[in-house]
Design an enzyme around this catalytic site. Structure first.
Site: not given
Ligand code: DLZ
Length: 158
Positions: A89, A94, A96, A135
């Protein structure tokens, strides 16, 4: 102590005699797939290096890190000794990032408490992509390999 000083990849294999029979699941997020593929490789290579049979490594893909909890829950039903949840992630513009980080860490922790299969947290939560690169096989090692060691240790507790 940071992870540079704490090298958990040094493992004394004598303490873990039944590695060849271990069944390990890997749930991998497609989001930031270049990073998660490197983490997957790090985990898989380390498991095989330590003696886990290639055919006992089961891989399942999910769309994003948010789905890792469900993917891990389903995979853990396959009579596995441990599951490694792999994701990345990266902070964007945002909120999120915060929601996904909180959801995935809480979700995986709940599985550890309520289920009988250890779930290993191999989710990078970084502010910049360069940190994730470092990493996942870069200058800070490969967190996938570290997760593989954690999986073996937890499987031995199981
Ligand atoms: C939507 C989203 C965003 C903005 N960023 C990431 C991220 O950095 N890493 C990640 O693994 N997933 C991201 N997602 C997708 C969400 O994990 C998820 O797959 C969607 O919101 C659908 O449920």
């Amino acid at each position: 102590m940071n992870s540079k000083e704490q090298d958990i990849t040094k493992v004394d294999i004598k303490n873990y005699p039944n590695l060849v029979n271990l069944k390990i699941g890997l749930v991998v997020s497609e989001w930031n797939i270049d990073i998660t593929t490197n983490l997957l490789k790090g985990a898989k290579d380390k498991l095989i290096e330590l003696g886990v049979n290639k055919k006992n490594i089961i891989i399942s893909w999910v769309p994003g890190s948010f789905e890792l909890a469900y993917g891990s829950k389903e995979l853990s039903k396959k009579n596995l000794d441990a599951v490694i949840a792999i994701g990345c992630v990266i902070k964007g513009e945002t909120d999120h990032y915060d929601f996904i980080c909180n959801s995935v860490s809480n979700g995986l922790m709940q599985l550890n408490i309520s289920g009988s299969t250890p779930i290993i947290f191999c989710v990078l939560t970084d502010h910049k992509k360069s940190q994730s690169i470092a990493r996942s096989g870069g200058e800070h090692g490969n967190k996938g390999a570290e997760a593989a060691i954690a999986a073996i240790k937890m499987a031995s507790i199981k």
